[in-house]
Design an enzyme around this catalytic site. Structure first.
Site, short mmCIF file in Angstrom:
data_model
loop_
_atom_site.label_atom_id
_atom_site.label_comp_id
_atom_site.label_asym_id
_atom_site.label_seq_id
_atom_site.Cartn_x
_atom_site.Cartn_y
_atom_site.Cartn_z
N TRP A 103 0.83 -1.21 0.00
CA TRP A 103 0.00 0.00 0.00
C TRP A 103 0.86 1.26 0.00
O TRP A 103 0.52 2.25 -0.66
CB TRP A 103 -1.00 -0.01 1.15
CG TRP A 103 -2.10 -1.00 0.91
CD1 TRP A 103 -2.37 -2.14 1.62
CD2 TRP A 103 -3.09 -0.97 -0.15
NE1 TRP A 103 -3.44 -2.80 1.08
CE2 TRP A 103 -3.89 -2.12 0.00
CE3 TRP A 103 -3.34 -0.10 -1.21
CZ2 TRP A 103 -4.96 -2.40 -0.88
CZ3 TRP A 103 -4.40 -0.38 -2.08
CH2 TRP A 103 -5.18 -1.52 -1.91
N ASP A 174 -1.91 6.75 6.29
CA ASP A 174 -2.97 5.90 5.74
C ASP A 174 -3.27 4.86 6.82
O ASP A 174 -2.47 3.96 7.07
CB ASP A 174 -2.47 5.23 4.45
CG ASP A 174 -3.45 4.20 3.90
OD1 ASP A 174 -4.56 4.05 4.47
OD2 ASP A 174 -3.11 3.53 2.90
N LYS A 198 -12.72 -1.78 6.32
CA LYS A 198 -12.00 -2.78 7.11
C LYS A 198 -12.36 -2.71 8.59
O LYS A 198 -12.76 -3.69 9.17
CB LYS A 198 -10.49 -2.63 6.89
CG LYS A 198 -10.12 -3.15 5.50
CD LYS A 198 -8.90 -2.51 4.91
CE LYS A 198 -8.75 -2.96 3.46
NZ LYS A 198 -7.99 -2.01 2.66
#
Ligand SMILES: *Cc1c(COP(=O)(O)O)cnc(C)c1O
Length: 363
Positions: A103, A174, A198
């Site tokens: 990511w 993030d 999530k």
């Protein structure tokens, strides 16, 4: 009652049964309105209340100071990868990135399309099995910000502590895969963003927590939808919001509050993951954790079995017993159990038992 799977999906992921049932009760007729929340104007009093409640719950639970805005946006964390540099990079002021895995790489790649970037530290030499030590992170003096990925969902690593750079750099995180899983000192950060799907609710809404001064300085040429100040001014109602997703986030936040808040959730998460890490560590090498011990994630547990054929069997047999989502990400293979906030302890206990049983039969 319908039987629920032992859901270890990486995202979208499990939601609490209580939250789903509450949504079900209110689905057809929201608080006597004669319609569902989805069928209502986003300018209605009812929806405005949902939007404001979700914000204030989040402020309360995550201890967000008054000089930060809370925004509900669309486009996922992936849009933030671009929107962040569009709003904050300036000529001569690069965005610095800590490379921790898949990511972080995607975030950097988008920033490279927009402006100057720098790599502040990387663990690629160790196949991203650890978070770089904080003392190895070098932020260029002129950097517009330092970007980190607090939890690498695919590799299964997580920062234990965050780099303490607030006095000389703007830290941006993030937190898509560990938001609200533990208390955070918001003041350390200029901005935090996270897709909801999530830890926070269903897909479709992205949370942005941004300090006032950072949201005030977007370049003039940016389109309205891609500017933080647009959404600040409109209280996240500039255009039609993902109203049902925001409503679900509100229910999820109420659920967290009812459980005693983020510190309680953190303890619960630790209890959950200890069950599974113990099953790995006590297997005498049958299972092997992918992440180095000090960088292990409490959200995504990545592990392997020495034999790829056994890994396939593990997935097949686990599915036959009601487990879902234990296959590792297609880019890295192996096995992964995602144990986000909503995953119950019972699922983790069942998985630890299954792992021991599987080892007994195949070890
Ligand atoms: C899932 C994930 C993303 C991507 O989120 P989208 O909402 O699908 O764009 C970004 N970063 C991390 C750490 C993630 O886990």
């Amino acid at each position: 009652m319908t039987k629920r799977a032992f859901n270890f999906n990486a995202g979208p992921a499990a939601l609490p049964l209580e939250v789903l049932q509450q949504a079900q009760e209110q689905f057809v007729n929201y608080h006597g309105a004669g319609m569902s929340i989805m069928e209502m104007s986003h300018r209605s009093k009812e929806y405005e209340q949902v939007n404001n409640d979700a914000q204030s719950l989040l402020r309360r639970l995550f201890h967000i100071p008054d000089n930060y805005h809370v925004l509900f946006l669309q486009g996922g964390a992936s849009t933030q990868f671009a929107m962040l540099p569009m709003n904050l990079l300036q000529p001569g002021r690069p965005g610095a990135y800590v490379m921790t895995g898949s990511w972080a790489k995607k975030a950097l790649k988008e920033a490279q399309l927009i402006g100057e970037t720098a790599i502040a530290a990387t663990s690629e030499g160790d196949s991203f099995t650890r978070i770089p030590s904080l003392s190895d992170i070098e932020v260029p003096a002129e950097a517009a910000y330092l970007h980190i990925t607090s939890n690498e969902t695919i590799e299964g690593t997580q920062y234990g502590a965050y780099p303490n750079v607030a006095d000389h750099a703007t830290l941006i995180a993030d937190m898509s895969s560990d938001i609200l899983s533990r208390p955070v000192d918001i003041k350390q950060f200029g901005m935090i963003y996270a897709g909801a799907q999530k830890n926070l609710g269903p897909s479709g809404v992205t949370l942005v927590i941004i300090r006032e001064d950072l949201a005030a300085s977007s370049p003039k040429h940016l389109p309205a939808m891609l500017r933080y100040d647009t959404h600040v001014k409109a209280n996240s109602l500039y255009n039609t919001p993902p109203s049902f997703s925001v409503y679900m986030v509100k229910l999820m936040l109420e659920w967290i509050e009812a459980r005693g808040g983020v510190s309680q959730v953190e303890q619960y998460n630790r209890d959950k993951t200890n069950l599974i890490y113990d099953a790995i560590d006590q297997s005498g090498g049958f299972y092997r954790g992918v992440a180095q011990a000090a960088s292990r994630s409490t959200m995504n547990i990545t592990f392997r079995i020495h034999d790829a054929e056994l890994e396939k069997q593990f997935i097949l047999q686990s599915e036959a017993q009601g487990f879902v989502g234990l296959k590792g990400h297609r880019d890295v293979g192996g096995l992964r159990a995602s144990t986000y906030n909503s995953v119950p302890l019972e699922s983790c206990r069942a998985l630890a038992e299954f792992m021991k049983e599987f080892q007994k039969n195949n070890g």
